[in-house]
Motif scaffolding. Structure first.
Motif, mmCIF file in Angstrom:
data_model
loop_
_atom_site.group_PDB
_atom_site.id
_atom_site.type_symbol
_atom_site.label_atom_id
_atom_site.label_comp_id
_atom_site.label_asym_id
_atom_site.label_seq_id
_atom_site.Cartn_x
_atom_site.Cartn_y
_atom_site.Cartn_z
ATOM 1 N N ARG A 1 -53.714 48.173 22.185
ATOM 2 C CA ARG A 1 -52.455 48.662 22.820
ATOM 3 C C ARG A 1 -52.563 49.192 24.796
ATOM 4 N NH1 ARG A 1 -49.592 52.204 18.267
ATOM 5 N NH2 ARG A 1 -49.864 50.750 16.913
ATOM 6 N N ILE A 2 -53.614 49.910 24.885
ATOM 7 C CA ILE A 2 -54.259 50.242 25.960
ATOM 8 C C ILE A 2 -53.931 49.047 27.216
ATOM 9 C CG2 ILE A 2 -55.901 50.676 27.733
ATOM 10 C CD1 ILE A 2 -57.015 52.541 25.466
ATOM 11 N N ARG B 1 -52.019 46.277 26.609
ATOM 12 C CA ARG B 1 -50.716 45.711 27.119
ATOM 13 C C ARG B 1 -49.848 46.653 27.900
ATOM 14 N NH1 ARG B 1 -49.882 45.883 21.695
ATOM 15 N NH2 ARG B 1 -50.684 44.155 21.827
ATOM 16 N N ALA B 2 -49.543 48.399 27.720
ATOM 17 C CA ALA B 2 -48.643 49.149 28.115
ATOM 18 C C ALA B 2 -49.401 49.310 29.903
ATOM 19 C CB ALA B 2 -49.484 50.317 27.484
#
Lengths: 255, 255, 255, 255, 255, 255, 255, 255
Positions: free
Chosen positions: B245-246, B248-249
């Motif tokens: 998630r980190i 990708r953002a």
């Protein structure tokens, strides 16, 4: 002692104008301003890029004042968390520049301007009005860390349409912080809606079988939404700090 | 069904070649391939950018095979976690392309190439040899998510110099994942050493008062290092997913 | 009644000047000064080499005063622990020689000089300012036991360099007492650094998932550092007493 | 690598025959023999005066063999704890000098003679026959540490006279280790009888409300006898190691 | 309504002077004096041989007064337990015959003489001064039940000789009630010393890992002394009542 | 060694035919037949009036056989509880007179006739068929103690009329033992119906929130029926033993 | 905004007088009257057929007043639960039509008549006087939901005949709500007596091992009576609401 | 013995052809067919309108067969829950008409036709494939109770759109049963979507901090959606039974 001063010292070592022994001694003594009951760590600003934070809980007013003064003396910004009203009053009287936010249970002092930490926004989502003190602590910490954020309050899962309504904002955020008590289901629903980092903060809101936040904590740890991470109960400060870690790494990488 | 197919459909709606009712029907039916016992969610790849993950625990071998086949049919990559050896054998026999990693308790199937997720590396730190299964699950999940990572194993806090020795690597990482059982103190020490995001995974390693990971979980949640976030006990998959998630953002923001 | 008086009595038995029945009677009546609600045990000084300690918690002020007076009457030193301020005031008013240490929540009375207990020093290490009351109780108890000690305060693991800086002092200590709340990781790190006896005291400092010291207790019990032993939550007194046992046995052996 | 080799290296540094950089490199590489899954720490023998201990639980037989061989290669004594019978067989087959103690669940290898650790004896007290495996692990660890000890078995508090009968032995010990399950009351009674160091080990012996040793653990932590310290549940190894810390410091001081 | 009145009614039924329907109606209405918030149960005196007991906790002062008056009206003796001081004052003001025992947190009213319950004595043993409120509640309940008892106070296991000293008294008792907090080990030791019925009452005395009496409760339930039975935490009333059951059955049998 | 032998010895002391030293020596050696791993306590029969009980759980088959043989050698009756089937077989093979009760998980050996313990009966009440193993252990223990008892099985509170139907039997009992799992409510209902001693045994019957008997244990401890006392989870033996204490004291008093 | 207004809007859409975009906008804005700290959800009345309920706990007086006023402004009935006395006073002063029920800890405002919800009665059963606050909250909620109910108070299982006496009333009820603390056995007994829906509410009444209602909660969840369902501890509101769900579905079906 | 038989008996009493004593005797003996270990309760069919249910767990195969045969003998339908495969085989072999559902862990026997219980449907909602065994037990119980139901499987909150898609079905149901493990958030979301009765069943699905269903149980009990009620962990049977109570009361009222 800021990063520049450290680099100057090391340059003097490299240039030979500072013998190694002397440099070691200077380094060793500088960071520890021994107050008798607490070593104020000026190194941390170098190591973690943020000012010293004082956990108000468990300290006397006099101790808080002494630590804050020592920090202010070196020009650092200060954030005191979980401070009771009387101690806050004591601190504000001793240091009139300090700002007390009663809802957040914080005191802050801005000795230096706070640069914005990257260009991403954090979405600060909370389930109910009773979660506000934790959300406020989180917001106040983000302010001190230079993190821009937008609030999405009172979107508990029992009225799921309220949350769905705000989905675009959540998807555009750099990080989503979800603050919820009772069963803490909001974290799972948000985690399923977006693919950005989601930091969950269980709160002690609720009664009976919530066991002071245990229900929400277990619920968030066992969330069926993948890749959610969890902070301590009521730890709005920690969530903001974790968001800061993400944004700082991102900013560093962007350079 | 990938994102392109969704956009094509919407374009047809915009162009008037697909009436709204028909578009709604197409959308509604497509994502749910009803297998009788599980709605395989092809939408999730769109929503979260990752393939469907199958939690092996609690499912029969036959159920896992059926879900995996349905996913493979649509060309998606598959990750099965927490799968017992016999069920893994059953799956590999049914789908010979599937790869079983016994140490990680995972099965994987790569139907499509896995693009690298950003240019940051994850440091995967674990305290002891007994934590390896969780670390392996984490590593295998990162591999499927396209996350590059480096391992820093067997650096428990009882021998702190081993960890200090690896500090540069930790500081350069985009995310640090700390996997530790017993008292889980490694997360606090790492969190104090670096200012990048730290994701802590308590493990059930230990006995007696570790209460199957409870000691490490409480310890990590109450860590004195600020901004550490915590996953479920033994949840190496979740930590990898949170790192994803980190990253990708970050990747999205970098565009 | 001190050890000498006991030996004198036994010598009279041996010499035949005290019939056995009479000796038994003398022995039996002496140690129990029955106050109605508490048998003050003058024997303990003989058995354990330390004066009677009064746990203030759960006793009324009047009860504390009565017990303390009975002890003082026989010339013993007195240590009252966990005493609330009002009861301390009541005690000091009744016995002006008593000294109240508010930070330590103790009252002490020195009727006899306190001989130094061996020649080793105890290092008293604590993680944060909020742990001070427990550390103070520990220090005050050591003072009453004649144990010399040095304080190493505010060396939490989130800033590990502060602790490493003090390693020589720790290695030279006869015993290291580590007092820490939250996740209690300090005990593990210290235990890995030194090979002297390490006594860990979890404190109730922290909130949420610290569950009033449970997190630190479980963490210390399951520490990955070998041979650490643990006291009750907030039990600074107990740690000092355990150090006293170690030093006393050592002193006895050195004779 | 033993202490002598370290001193030799430092002497060469002092003498100028080893440049600092080279010495640093030698030091850094020596202690870490990287086996892929575990950094075997040859430094620990220097830091703590004892050989490496391998926690068998959670490791595969192959991993245990690999670590043990690496340790044996450098001439160190080895102690494996909590090893299941099949893995012990695997280890003994790979390394025929290894000795398996099934009751203690340990394997040991003596590559070097074990010097006696001081001249004090440890009294090893256990409450019931069911506590024997923990007591055996403790005894076996003491043997490997060179600690002389005497056993006082089956003296549960429900038959208090059996214990009183052995009091002289307890009073003469340098350390008393008390191993007890169920309610663990034996620690309190022993703690009240003697003034030497008392290390309490709760065991998982019992059923129902003993909750796998929780009852004994809480009981020992809250003992009314002052200065008792507590190890993890069933941790006979840890108690022996803690006794070793006490005796080693005492021996060092006696020099 | 006492037993005689019930027998009279039934005799009238037998004699035919009271039709069954009327008898049923009389029986049904008599025992329930409906006060709106509590059915005062006059039947209980018949069923259990003791007067109604009012649990003060959780009731308002007004409610306690109303129930007590209703009971007094029918000539019954009254025992109020766990009553806060202000409510006790309210009760005494409303009913001047009521006697308040502050240490025991009880109020009592003797409308009728209390016959002695059998000829056995109960030994009431408590570990420390802090356990006195529970012991007082127990003693006060025994007084109201007509149970003769003797107190053996301040005999904690850390000074086992004090207890052994009182063994003859314990062995002669009809029942021994043991009241102890912290680790509650006293119950095990007493249970091993005597073969009369032993009723154990854990108290909330202690701090930290005593978890408000949980440690003592688990300890007493898992006692290694056979045939000890346990009451709720701080339930001195319940222990007295249980002793009453034993003595009453014995008295009945003796007839 | 039975009571008579003890009295004979003391008579010889009184008569002067046994010098005190010799009597002490005889007393001290007799009761402890040291088997290496367990002190078999022949004194207990004197102190508590019952034969030695061997807790099978946690002992090896060989240990059980050795202890049982030593007891049998001195002519005592033996009761082994919580013995697994294989160990029971091992015991029966070694000692063919031993009787194995599989449902009760007990082995018994009657070397001497068992006198009836008083003239009262115990009512043994259990809630459901699944509670039978605990009830059987209780019944078998009562048989060995000479306690006559009557069974009232399968009277769970969900069908309250079944229990009311048996009320006369309960009221006539000298003691009522209530064995119940799940929520354990049966103890409260029985406690309200009768005024004889009620001993409650929570069982681990149930699943989910019964948490292996915790639900029933807490329920019985907090029962609204006054004067109920509680044993450990599944401890049918303990309940029988507690009943034995009551009946023995009663018998002694009746003399 | 009531259901009629929603239907009117949709009719306008169908008729073509409201373009879809405009309808969407109207819908989206209407239900959320954003007060800054709480989205008052006027939709809920449509979705669930009941007025907004304000959980007083954790909200400031000012927040409660603001939410209540916003609700009143739109003509809705208001129920505030778990409101402290001072906040209730604040609310009543700001809105004089509000009615405070101190025993129930509720405030209510009737802006519109409350129609009766179906023709069934709810039997509200409680075990003891101390459970009254929870029962009052339940009753007050039922009043606001239009549910007719009858009270059956003070029928604890320790006096089972009181309850049996009221069995006809229970059998005729549409729903039985059972409110009980301590061991909560009343729910099991009632569940066995009747075959109508039984909703159990554990209360925090009790002390010691009741652990603030945990004992009753576990007991009710594991009840041996089939088909009992359980609410949160002290949640009288929730039980009334659950009864409302049952009666509403029944009423809807009856149409 | 069905209701008709009871009424016939009472009619004979009324008509005078059955003396009261004889009727009482007939009634008392009939319902209890004493099998030695279990009173099979033929009365329950009268009291609760459902056949006897046998909890397989904790019973031997022989016990289950005996009870089932006794029930079948009187013409009743039988449902055995939580039965292990081997015992099921034993039962089917003894009673070939019995049907074993392995997924549901049930055995059923239909001796009489099962009338439909009212005209409402139950929606049976479950979160994941791993929850299927509990859902199957629930479905099988509903079949035996004559409850029509529709399944809505695999609609976890991490993919909220799947659930929203099925909202109409949920709103039309007479009762919604929600079965979910991990954090159990599904119950809250469903409870917010519909206003019909919602019965939540936590499952033991999950690992680590789910603590065998504790996380889901606490989450459901503290749900922010009002009026949800909760069953025991994994108790699909109980939820079906609770739904049966609702539908039966509704059917009775509709007459």
């Amino acid at each position: 002692m800021d990063e520049q001063r450290l680099k100057d010292l090391l340059a003097r070592v490299q240039a030979g104008t500072a013998p190694i022994d002397q440099a070691v001694a200077e380094l060793r003594q500088l960071p520890f301003a021994d107050l008798g009951f607490a070593m104020v760590d000026h190194h941390r600003a170098i190591r973690q890029g943020v000012p010293e934070v004082i956990l108000g809980q468990g300290k006397t007013g006099a101790q808080i004042v002494a630590i804050a003064k020592e920090l202010a003396r070196t020009g650092q910004n200060v954030l005191v968390t979980r401070i009771e009203p009387e101690k806050a009053t004591e601190l504000v009287e001793a240091m009139p520049d300090v700002r007390h936010n009663a809802a957040a249970r914080t005191c802050t002092l801005e000795k230096a301007p706070i640069p914005r930490l990257g260009d991403a926004k954090v979405a600060l989502v909370s389930a109910g009005t009773s979660d506000l003190p934790v959300a406020e602590e989180c917001a106040e910490t983000m302010r001190m860390l230079g993190i821009e954020h937008e609030r999405v309050f009172d979107v508990g899962v029992a009225g799921i349409h309220r949350l769905l309504h705000r989905r675009p904002l959540l998807e555009d955020a750099g990080v989503v912080i979800v603050i919820a008590g009772m069963e803490g289901a909001l974290a799972s629903v948000v985690g399923g809606l977006v693919d950005v980092p989601v930091i969950a903060v269980p709160t002690s809101v609720g009664y009976g079988a919530s066991f002071n936040g245990l229900a929400a904590t277990l619920g968030m740890l066992t969330s069926c939404a993948s890749g959610i991470t969890v902070c301590n109960i009521d730890n709005g400060f920690g969530a903001a700090f974790a968001a800061g870690r993400i944004l700082r790494a991102r900013k560093k990488a962007a350079k």
